[in-house]
Design an enzyme around this catalytic site. Structure first.
Site, PDB file in Angstrom:
ATOM      1  N   HIS A  48       6.086  -5.593  11.521  1.00 39.98           N
ATOM      2  CA  HIS A  48       5.570  -4.217  11.627  1.00 39.98           C
ATOM      3  C   HIS A  48       5.298  -3.909  13.101  1.00 39.98           C
ATOM      4  O   HIS A  48       4.184  -3.632  13.533  1.00 39.98           O
ATOM      5  CB  HIS A  48       4.280  -4.075  10.792  1.00 39.98           C
ATOM      6  CG  HIS A  48       3.905  -2.640  10.507  1.00 39.98           C
ATOM      7  ND1 HIS A  48       3.108  -1.902  11.345  1.00 39.98           N
ATOM      8  CD2 HIS A  48       4.216  -1.814   9.482  1.00 39.98           C
ATOM      9  CE1 HIS A  48       2.929  -0.691  10.831  1.00 39.98           C
ATOM     10  NE2 HIS A  48       3.598  -0.606   9.700  1.00 39.98           N
ATOM     11  N   HIS A  83       1.588   3.881   1.778  1.00 40.98           N
ATOM     12  CA  HIS A  83       2.026   4.697   2.905  1.00 40.98           C
ATOM     13  C   HIS A  83       3.548   4.861   2.837  1.00 40.98           C
ATOM     14  O   HIS A  83       4.258   3.964   2.378  1.00 40.98           O
ATOM     15  CB  HIS A  83       1.600   4.070   4.235  1.00 40.98           C
ATOM     16  CG  HIS A  83       0.171   4.382   4.597  1.00 40.98           C
ATOM     17  ND1 HIS A  83      -0.562   3.641   5.492  1.00 40.98           N
ATOM     18  CD2 HIS A  83      -0.646   5.392   4.178  1.00 40.98           C
ATOM     19  CE1 HIS A  83      -1.785   4.167   5.604  1.00 40.98           C
ATOM     20  NE2 HIS A  83      -1.854   5.215   4.819  1.00 40.98           N
ATOM     21  N   HIS A 134       0.861  -1.186   0.000  1.00 42.06           N
ATOM     22  CA  HIS A 134       0.000   0.000   0.000  1.00 42.06           C
ATOM     23  C   HIS A 134       0.893   1.230   0.000  1.00 42.06           C
ATOM     24  O   HIS A 134       2.089   1.147   0.284  1.00 42.06           O
ATOM     25  CB  HIS A 134      -0.955   0.005   1.202  1.00 42.06           C
ATOM     26  CG  HIS A 134      -0.261   0.092   2.529  1.00 42.06           C
ATOM     27  ND1 HIS A 134       0.587  -0.893   2.994  1.00 42.06           N
ATOM     28  CD2 HIS A 134      -0.280   1.050   3.497  1.00 42.06           C
ATOM     29  CE1 HIS A 134       1.045  -0.549   4.185  1.00 42.06           C
ATOM     30  NE2 HIS A 134       0.544   0.632   4.513  1.00 42.06           N
ATOM     31  N   ASP A 155       0.209  -4.136   6.104  1.00 44.89           N
ATOM     32  CA  ASP A 155      -0.538  -3.573   7.236  1.00 44.89           C
ATOM     33  C   ASP A 155      -2.006  -3.937   7.111  1.00 44.89           C
ATOM     34  O   ASP A 155      -2.634  -3.655   6.093  1.00 44.89           O
ATOM     35  CB  ASP A 155      -0.422  -2.048   7.234  1.00 44.89           C
ATOM     36  CG  ASP A 155       0.998  -1.570   7.504  1.00 44.89           C
ATOM     37  OD1 ASP A 155       1.908  -2.420   7.586  1.00 44.89           O
ATOM     38  OD2 ASP A 155       1.191  -0.340   7.631  1.00 44.89           O
ATOM     39  N   HIS A 174      -6.819  -2.243   5.836  1.00 44.07           N
ATOM     40  CA  HIS A 174      -5.937  -1.314   6.540  1.00 44.07           C
ATOM     41  C   HIS A 174      -6.621   0.043   6.733  1.00 44.07           C
ATOM     42  O   HIS A 174      -7.269   0.272   7.743  1.00 44.07           O
ATOM     43  CB  HIS A 174      -4.608  -1.211   5.786  1.00 44.07           C
ATOM     44  CG  HIS A 174      -3.589  -0.340   6.440  1.00 44.07           C
ATOM     45  ND1 HIS A 174      -3.450  -0.252   7.802  1.00 44.07           N
ATOM     46  CD2 HIS A 174      -2.647   0.498   5.915  1.00 44.07           C
ATOM     47  CE1 HIS A 174      -2.479   0.607   8.090  1.00 44.07           C
ATOM     48  NE2 HIS A 174      -1.976   1.072   6.974  1.00 44.07           N
ATOM     49  N   ASP A 201       6.038   4.747   4.854  1.00 43.38           N
ATOM     50  CA  ASP A 201       6.980   3.813   5.464  1.00 43.38           C
ATOM     51  C   ASP A 201       7.131   2.525   4.651  1.00 43.38           C
ATOM     52  O   ASP A 201       8.007   1.717   4.958  1.00 43.38           O
ATOM     53  CB  ASP A 201       6.579   3.503   6.922  1.00 43.38           C
ATOM     54  CG  ASP A 201       5.154   3.014   7.062  1.00 43.38           C
ATOM     55  OD1 ASP A 201       4.276   3.494   6.323  1.00 43.38           O
ATOM     56  OD2 ASP A 201       4.903   2.146   7.923  1.00 43.38           O
ATOM     57  N   HIS A 202       6.304   2.343   3.609  1.00 38.34           N
ATOM     58  CA  HIS A 202       6.425   1.146   2.774  1.00 38.34           C
ATOM     59  C   HIS A 202       6.994   1.436   1.382  1.00 38.34           C
ATOM     60  O   HIS A 202       7.297   0.493   0.646  1.00 38.34           O
ATOM     61  CB  HIS A 202       5.063   0.452   2.643  1.00 38.34           C
ATOM     62  CG  HIS A 202       4.571  -0.109   3.940  1.00 38.34           C
ATOM     63  ND1 HIS A 202       4.507  -1.460   4.188  1.00 38.34           N
ATOM     64  CD2 HIS A 202       4.175   0.497   5.095  1.00 38.34           C
ATOM     65  CE1 HIS A 202       4.060  -1.656   5.430  1.00 38.34           C
ATOM     66  NE2 HIS A 202       3.851  -0.491   6.001  1.00 38.34           N
TER      67      HIS A 202
END
Lengths: 258, 258
Positions: free
Chosen positions: A224, A65, A63, A166, A138, A67-68
């Site tokens: 995570h 976001h 996804h 997530d 998520h 941090d990914h």
């Protein structure tokens, strides 16, 4: 020694710490290298473990976001600096292209190899790996997990691994990953913070363990992980093992033979 | 112990290695925190050295190459996750805004604090620090270095530090940094690769040493060091010290009291 392995490059939740980098997992089978998510610092972790970034054949993004995905622009530029020629396949929910193009335009970079961005769909990576995406639960952004199937030359199943990215626990993906031997599951918090976990679209270690039990997994990696557990890493494992005995908190650099 | 210090967060050239992260330097004086460039992994290095990302008041970007800016989106998002309220000032050549806005839009992030992006100009950071940008000679992209001046409450000069970012040696910035006590200079290659260095807009350690001598610096840090010197880190220092005795190859984590 097995011909297939994975290594956890980063295992933290949204913010990194001394102990944990941002989410990314490298998987190798029969000479094909897959990256599952690419948080900031992925290329640095690869260099720490002596793996050239240009080996990577495909990157699966769960996804969009930060941090990914914030490790992607630097990783792709480093591939370019090592004179990579082979194409790179990126499987990602819609929207990644705009971010990568802005990154490249701003920094005056043009990859000299093909970067194909494809939305999640069943995909073969070489002759022996098949990717099956599944929808997760998520946030309002589209989010997917990936089932990675390794096949033998005779077409038999060699290993199966499910990575949720997530997600809070939800029935929608349980069928998709049923029977997967290895499960890498969101385990941001422990059960005492279940409300917080669910409200942000995350799981607790108990949630992860119950899913592992339900799908008949052989091993569960808790992934995570919030920084609040840095002082007692065993807490999440103890909680999960009450429901699924083969549960392990993922640690950066941990290698597992599939 | 001095009330002012800097720490090298990342010291590599374009590609990181086991030894070196991507370019970033943190400077602290009288409670104000400045970041000089923000390569990928800057927030990870900050957490390694126990420095909360929300402490940072201002970020100075030398130029818009990926290895100097790809740490920004994640750093700013982590500031947001720690409920930062104080504004953040970013000084950067034109073009950074598009990249940051694309990063935030793609990842569904809206900073809950002011992020002011300003083009390079003489700027006060609090009451005791003044920033003076100067033009450098890197590539066709606009590139700047920064002179950082620390003042005492009585207005005297407490320290002066010049950071060139990426540049080949050129007279245009020598006047701007004349008399600076600390010089952090591009030193991508050694003299035997001078042609390669200059053609890519970089300097050799000899170049850096000659500039340090010309401006009357007290100490020179060789910075932005190619991975090819990882097996013999002293080579660049030996070369530089033939021309300027107080020359040191910067190392990740190295702290220097100003």
């Amino acid at each position: 020694m097995s011909d297939s392995w994975m290594v956890f490059l980063g295992t933290s939740a949204g913010v990194p710490s001394k102990l944990r980098g941002l989410p990314s997992i490298l998987l190798q089978y029969r000479g094909k290298y897959l990256l599952l998510d690419a948080g900031e610092g992925t290329q640095i972790a690869l260099s720490r473990y002596g793996i050239g970034s240009s080996k990577i054949d495909a990157i699966l993004i769960t996804h969009l976001h930060g941090d990914h995905i914030f490790g992607l622009p630097g990783l792709i530029q480093s591939m370019g600096m090592s004179s990579r020629k082979k194409p790179l396949l990126i499987i990602s929910p819609n929207g990644l292209r705009d971010f990568l193009e802005a990154s490249f335009k701003t920094t005056d970079f043009i990859p000299q190899f093909d970067v194909e961005i494809r939305e999640p769909e069943r995909t073969a990576i070489g002759d022996y790996i098949e990717i099956v995406p599944f929808k997760t639960c998520h946030t309002s952004l589209p989010s997917y997990g990936y089932l990675v199937l390794g096949k033998t030359p005779s077409g038999d199943l060699r290993f199966s691994l499910a990575y949720t990215g997530d997600t809070k626990p939800c029935e929608s993906y349980v069928d998709a990953i049923k029977g997967s031997e290895v499960l890498i599951h969101d385990s941001t918090f422990s059960e005492e913070l279940r409300n917080e976990a669910w409200s942000f679209g995350h799981s607790t270690s108990k949630d992860a363990a119950l899913i592992a039990r339900e799908i008949g997994a052989k091993v569960l990696f808790l992934f995570h992980i919030s920084n609040r557990y840095n002082d007692d890493l065993s807490l999440l494992e103890r909680e999960a093992r009450r429901f699924f005995s083969e549960a392990y908190a993922a640690i950066d650099g941990m290698k597992f033979y599939l």
